[in-house]
Design a protein around this motif. Sequence first.
Motif, short mmCIF file in Angstrom:
data_model
loop_
_atom_site.label_atom_id
_atom_site.label_comp_id
_atom_site.label_asym_id
_atom_site.label_seq_id
_atom_site.Cartn_x
_atom_site.Cartn_y
_atom_site.Cartn_z
N ILE A 1 -61.86 -6.87 164.33
CA ILE A 1 -60.34 -6.20 164.12
C ILE A 1 -59.94 -6.73 162.66
N GLY A 2 -59.54 -5.36 161.99
CA GLY A 2 -59.57 -5.08 160.83
C GLY A 2 -59.97 -4.51 159.20
N TYR A 3 -61.26 -4.03 160.82
CA TYR A 3 -62.62 -2.86 160.16
C TYR A 3 -62.99 -1.99 161.07
N ASN B 1 -57.01 -11.47 155.68
CA ASN B 1 -56.09 -12.47 155.42
C ASN B 1 -54.73 -12.54 153.86
N TYR B 2 -55.00 -10.94 153.22
CA TYR B 2 -53.99 -11.19 152.50
C TYR B 2 -52.94 -10.81 153.22
N ARG B 3 -51.69 -11.40 152.32
CA ARG B 3 -50.39 -10.71 152.54
C ARG B 3 -49.19 -10.43 151.44
N PRO B 4 -49.93 -9.17 150.61
CA PRO B 4 -48.63 -9.96 149.11
C PRO B 4 -47.51 -9.93 149.65
N LYS B 5 -46.85 -9.15 150.51
CA LYS B 5 -45.43 -9.71 150.42
C LYS B 5 -45.06 -9.91 152.33
N VAL C 1 -48.30 -5.86 156.16
CA VAL C 1 -49.65 -7.03 157.21
C VAL C 1 -50.52 -7.20 156.59
N TYR C 2 -51.09 -6.04 155.54
CA TYR C 2 -53.03 -6.66 155.38
C TYR C 2 -52.80 -5.79 154.42
N LEU C 3 -54.13 -6.11 153.65
CA LEU C 3 -54.28 -5.81 152.14
C LEU C 3 -54.30 -4.20 152.60
N LEU C 4 -54.94 -2.85 153.12
CA LEU C 4 -54.99 -1.36 153.20
C LEU C 4 -53.33 -0.80 153.35
N ASP C 5 -52.51 -1.64 154.08
CA ASP C 5 -51.46 -1.23 154.04
C ASP C 5 -50.61 -1.13 152.74
N TRP C 6 -51.05 -2.61 151.71
CA TRP C 6 -51.02 -2.74 150.45
C TRP C 6 -51.14 -1.29 149.65
N ALA C 7 -52.21 -1.30 150.06
CA ALA C 7 -53.13 -0.23 149.55
C ALA C 7 -52.45 0.87 148.87
N TYR C 8 -51.84 1.30 150.22
CA TYR C 8 -51.77 2.56 150.54
C TYR C 8 -49.83 3.02 149.62
N VAL C 9 -49.01 1.35 149.60
CA VAL C 9 -47.82 1.47 148.72
C VAL C 9 -48.52 2.04 147.62
N LEU C 10 -49.36 1.21 146.68
CA LEU C 10 -49.23 0.77 145.56
C LEU C 10 -49.78 2.33 144.83
N GLN C 11 -51.25 2.77 145.90
CA GLN C 11 -51.40 4.26 145.62
C GLN C 11 -50.01 5.77 145.09
N THR D 1 -50.14 13.12 158.48
CA THR D 1 -51.36 11.61 159.37
C THR D 1 -50.76 10.30 158.92
N TYR D 2 -50.87 10.13 157.60
CA TYR D 2 -50.23 8.96 157.30
C TYR D 2 -49.20 8.71 158.08
N SER D 3 -48.10 9.48 157.67
CA SER D 3 -46.61 8.92 158.15
C SER D 3 -46.49 8.91 160.38
N LYS D 4 -46.97 9.95 160.57
CA LYS D 4 -47.38 10.25 162.16
C LYS D 4 -48.64 8.98 162.51
N TYR D 5 -49.49 8.31 161.96
CA TYR D 5 -50.21 7.21 162.48
C TYR D 5 -49.40 5.82 161.57
N LYS D 6 -48.57 5.84 160.88
CA LYS D 6 -48.07 4.35 160.46
C LYS D 6 -47.04 3.18 161.28
N ALA D 7 -46.67 3.91 161.98
CA ALA D 7 -46.17 3.00 163.45
C ALA D 7 -47.11 2.32 163.89
N VAL D 8 -47.71 3.30 164.36
CA VAL D 8 -49.13 2.50 165.74
C VAL D 8 -49.64 1.88 164.41
N ARG D 9 -50.88 1.88 163.52
CA ARG D 9 -51.24 1.12 162.62
C ARG D 9 -50.51 -0.09 162.45
#
Length: 563
Positions: A385-387, A422-426, A430-440, A508-516
């Motif tokens: 989980i996570g990868y 393990n990294y949760r900036p806020k 929930v996870y690093l990848l989520d934060w990366a999309y926001v920063l992008q 695609t991102y908005s479609k899958y965000k809730a599922v993710r």
Amino acid sequence: MDDNAESDKYIETNVSTLYNATAPLLELYKTARISPLSLTYYGLCLLNGNYTVKLHFAEIVFTNDSSFNSLGRRIFDVYLQGRLVLKDFNIAAEAGGPGKPLVRTFTAVVTSHTLKIHLYWAGKGTTGIPQRGTYGPLISAISVDPNFKPPVHHKKIRSAIVAGTIAGAVCILTLILGILRKKGYLGGQIAADKELRGLDLQTGLFTLKQIKAATKNFDLGNKIGEGGFGSVYKGLLSDGTIIAVKQLSSKSKQGTREFVNEIGMISALQHPNLVKLYGCCVEGNHLIMIYEYMENNCLSSALFGKDTMQKLKLDWPTRQKICLGIARGLAYLHEESKVKIVQRDIKDSNVLLDKDLNAKISDFGLAKLNEDDKTHISTRVAGTIGYMAPEYAMRGYLTNKADVYSFGVVALEIVSGKSNTNYRPKEDFVYLLDWAYVLQERGHLLELVDPELGSAYSSEEAMVVLNVALLCTNAAPTLRPTMSQVVSMLDGRTAVQDLLSDPGFSSTYSKYKAVRNHFWQHPSATHSLSTNGPSSDSSRSNIDGEENGLVQRIGDEDVSIKY
């Protein structure tokens, strides 16, 4: 068996019509014993001498019509007393079609009171027709008759002795087969050296004596890792070669299957970015793999290790080199090797680093063959989980794009120096990848770069790696690049696509965000989201400690140092 069934099936009942057989022989061919890989029969307590062995076959799984079932081809080899007697044997072809009985007669010499008959899949024929898991050897019956008169010590009890001997041999044979099947070793533990050589493996065979000498009899001081599969030891061969010894635990049934899988997968693979398999050792209850030793352990320790001796200060050029090395290794597996392989468990703890910090992919126990004519593989979920890509984690839909997704996550971890799990900036993320999309989206992607690098990195090069990572983790597998395209972008031969300008990404991102988010917040309930395809019982999940927290892995256990 490779058929996604919850329980394995070793007895087949005829599907095709039986020809040229009358009662009582007809009953003989209505069922057959089958295995995806190997069948081994032992006749014990036999008198030494020559015996006539008759092997009875009838292809009862495939049909002789115009249906899909008629397209299957079963090809296997037959060994008698360790000698190859039938090479690339195809029952239907030899008998003139499915459903036709066929008998092959041989003379066997018994010299140590034991008769051994071994049937082994030849690695040819079909592997998914009429369904997955029906491609291994099949046999209907075996008869063994002595070519001599047994000695008579007392005429009155001659019949009783013969009957008792036969009954005893049958009982012992049945008992052995039952025990082997119960332990998951049907056909033997793939255990004897001859059986391994029958696999035509391009790797060496070590003796247990050599391995004990190399590891000082598996001294705890040489132990460098442990997991659900068993233990890993550092060893030194007599020629001065330093090795890593992966010893399978006798308690791990899952590990036994992975042992066979890993040997078969990587014995013929040679690439600078794959851990090299020197060989294996199979003696008694010992199942051991011998790999090249990696001086700097795994990427997980280098990035996140609490121990200052394990955690390494990786400069920017080294991080770039590691990313490119992983990408090249995956590109080889997906597109360049003879057999196309989906590694299925790419993560930082499965990337090892040699003395020069070159990245090498390890742990092929969960890997899957990807046939050229298959768009995807439907399989029970196994990974971390996570990868895992969303389509694989939730539906068991496996393509090489699942590895691409995992690579994207690992690339983010390499650049940021932070663990995706393990990294949760806020609290909102929930996870690093989520934060990366926001920063992008905010145009601040460089905030992800590891602060330990300071200003000692190229912002242009960092943006390339980060944008490639986000392309790889696209929620839609079809929008992810191939690994050869990733290599081309990372080494500068191809310009990186602008993620925001991709019209498919935003929708695609908005479609899958809730599922993710649901997937991450409720990992144990992941498979309830699936409406079709195979599922995995969440009760099989295991939770193990890693460097900085907990990682949940489905279908296997995790370990900090792995080979």
